[in-house]
Write a protein that holds these residues in place. Structure first.
Motif, mmCIF file in Angstrom:
data_model
loop_
_atom_site.group_PDB
_atom_site.id
_atom_site.type_symbol
_atom_site.label_atom_id
_atom_site.label_comp_id
_atom_site.label_asym_id
_atom_site.label_seq_id
_atom_site.Cartn_x
_atom_site.Cartn_y
_atom_site.Cartn_z
ATOM 1 N N ARG A 1 7.675 1.971 -6.680
ATOM 2 C CA ARG A 1 7.478 2.469 -7.776
ATOM 3 C C ARG A 1 6.565 1.226 -8.328
ATOM 4 O O ARG A 1 5.701 1.338 -9.185
ATOM 5 N N ASP A 2 6.888 0.061 -7.781
ATOM 6 C CA ASP A 2 5.976 -1.285 -8.293
ATOM 7 C C ASP A 2 4.655 -1.290 -7.194
ATOM 8 O O ASP A 2 4.855 -1.463 -5.974
ATOM 9 N N THR B 1 4.104 -2.957 -3.295
ATOM 10 C CA THR B 1 3.712 -2.183 -2.103
ATOM 11 C C THR B 1 2.322 -2.721 -1.540
ATOM 12 O O THR B 1 2.386 -2.911 -0.229
ATOM 13 N N ILE B 2 1.363 -3.249 -2.259
ATOM 14 C CA ILE B 2 0.405 -3.853 -1.803
ATOM 15 C C ILE B 2 0.595 -5.048 -1.177
ATOM 16 O O ILE B 2 -0.014 -5.175 -0.115
ATOM 17 N N LEU B 3 1.294 -5.923 -1.480
ATOM 18 C CA LEU B 3 1.885 -7.306 -0.917
ATOM 19 C C LEU B 3 2.536 -7.128 0.191
ATOM 20 O O LEU B 3 2.238 -7.723 1.337
ATOM 21 N N ARG B 4 3.384 -6.012 0.232
ATOM 22 C CA ARG B 4 3.982 -5.658 1.485
ATOM 23 C C ARG B 4 3.175 -5.231 2.710
ATOM 24 O O ARG B 4 3.139 -5.501 3.657
ATOM 25 N N GLY B 5 2.256 -4.460 2.214
ATOM 26 C CA GLY B 5 1.072 -3.916 3.292
ATOM 27 C C GLY B 5 0.624 -5.292 3.775
ATOM 28 O O GLY B 5 0.216 -5.290 5.021
ATOM 29 N N PHE C 1 -6.423 -1.359 -1.954
ATOM 30 C CA PHE C 1 -5.395 -2.025 -1.139
ATOM 31 C C PHE C 1 -3.967 -0.978 -1.129
ATOM 32 O O PHE C 1 -3.316 -1.297 -0.212
ATOM 33 N N LEU C 2 -3.685 -0.313 -2.163
ATOM 34 C CA LEU C 2 -2.627 0.422 -2.057
ATOM 35 C C LEU C 2 -2.891 1.541 -0.909
ATOM 36 O O LEU C 2 -1.871 2.105 -0.055
#
Length: 384
Positions: A316-317, A321-325, A302-303
């Motif tokens: 960095r978190d 990043t995943i949740l923003r995607g 997912f990253l």
């Protein structure tokens, strides 16, 4: 990467005026065909006349089955089987979108098999089928190049797959799509993206080439979908989207990996419950919630999606990043006019527990994270 076999027998005829050559394309297969289509739109647009003229020029007789609806039913399949047998046609010619093509595939099975529905219920391999050709009018389902079909009967919406029902010839002319309303564009784009997601999100490792093809196809579809929302007669944008939809479901993007198909399984229960639910809209509601429910099973996948497809700057978190995607995907769906909840979809009061039970039966759906009855129910509740 896992072992795999890939074969696509479909001759894809792409570009302007290709529908006017359909008679010559299918002449080696038949002297008489069953022409299957939906409502009156192909007659209003002139497409019907072009196809019939091409058949006549090639010396091919035809009989017709019209009135195929979205979320196609087995009752219509039975009607087509009766006509096909009575008229002893040698081929099915589908002029329409996924519903028309899937109906044609089921008719092609039923021409030889006593109970075509049994293949949707129990699987198996038909002994023989009629060959199928298509003229695509709605790019979405990818059925014009796939070995798959989905049919609804007695409250169940089930899929079946066999290389024998992959069309032998399919025509795609982007000009045919110029008059599609924006909601059909949005539903089609969502469906083809989901076909890629179902293949892309996998626990199989060392799949770099196919990963990259999936990512490029998703970016291309999304970028050109936004163009079509503003300019629905843009030939170049339609060319990219239509070709993306075909390659999303011809099997190439699933090579060498265990595929998921959990979202499709869950959505089929939505549109089986209420046949007014567009398949693409149902997928738009469920997919981001499925992602949030399963991403911890393989955060790296997912990253990769967030950075390579949704173009989120790497934080960095990793989780952020995943949740923003995922949120950015939801925003894209909203931008093209898709609903975000089951309530917006008009089925907020659906019997979710019962639907979850039907979805998994005695087992589970999906492979990225196997989803049992409780999991499916949770995702449905997240989607309210």
């Amino acid at each position: 990467m896992d072992n795999f076999s890939f074969q696509c027998i479909t001759k894809l005829c792409f570009g302007k005026d290709q529908q006017k050559k359909i008679g010559a394309r299918i002449q080696p297969f038949a002297k008489k065909v069953l022409l299957v289509y939906g409502g009156g739109s192909i007659k209003k647009s002139g497409l019907y006349d072009e196809v019939v003229a091409s058949l006549t020029e090639a010396g091919i007789a035809h009989v017709e089955l019209s009135g195929v609806q979205a979320n196609p039913t087995y009752e219509k399949v039975l009607e087509g089987i009766e006509i096909a047998k009575k008229e002893q046609v040698q081929m099915i010619l589908a002029v329409g979108g996924g519903s028309v093509i899937d109906t044609s595939k089921a008719i092609a099975i039923g021409f030889y098999e006593a109970d075509a529905w049994s293949f949707f219920e129990k699987g198996g391999e038909p002994s023989n089928v009629l060959p199928i050709a298509t003229v695509l009018t709605i790019p979405a389902a990818g059925s014009e190049v796939s070995p798959d079909a989905v049919i609804t009967y007695k409250g169940r919406k089930l899929g079946f797959s066999s290389q024998k029902i992959r069309p032998v010839v399919s025509v795609i002319n982007p000009e045919i799509f110029f008059t599609l309303p924006k909601n059909q564009i949005a539903n089609g784009v969502t469906d083809m993206m989901s076909h890629i997601f179902e293949r892309y999100f996998t626990q199989t490792t060392h799949t770099e080439l196919i990963d990259s093809l999936c990512e490029a196809t998703l970016r291309t579809i999304m970028r050109n979908a936004l163009i079509l929302m503003k300019d629905p007669k843009n030939y170049d944008a339609w060319s990219e989207v239509a070709l993306g939809g075909s390659f999303a479901h011809n099997g190439l993007l699933g090579c060498g990996r265990i595929q998921d198909w959990g979202c499709h399984g869950m959505e089929h229960e939505l549109s089986a419950h209420d046949d007014r639910v567009p398949h693409g809209a149902g997928l738009a509601v469920l997919t981001p919630n499925w992602m949030k429910y399963v991403y911890k099973e393989n955060p790296q996948m997912f990253l990769q999606f967030a950075t390579n497809v949704m173009e989120v700057t790497l934080d960095r978190d990793t989780e952020k990043t995943i949740l923003r995607g995922i949120d950015k995907l939801r925003d894209f769906f909203s931008t093209i006019g898709q609903p975000a909840t089951l309530t917006e979809l008009g089925i907020g009061n659906a019997p979710l527990a019962e639907m979850a039970n039907k979805c998994v039966g005695n087992g589970y759906t999906g492979n990225f994270k196997p989803l049992y009855q409780e999991d499916v129910h949770n995702i449905y509740k997240m989607s309210l």
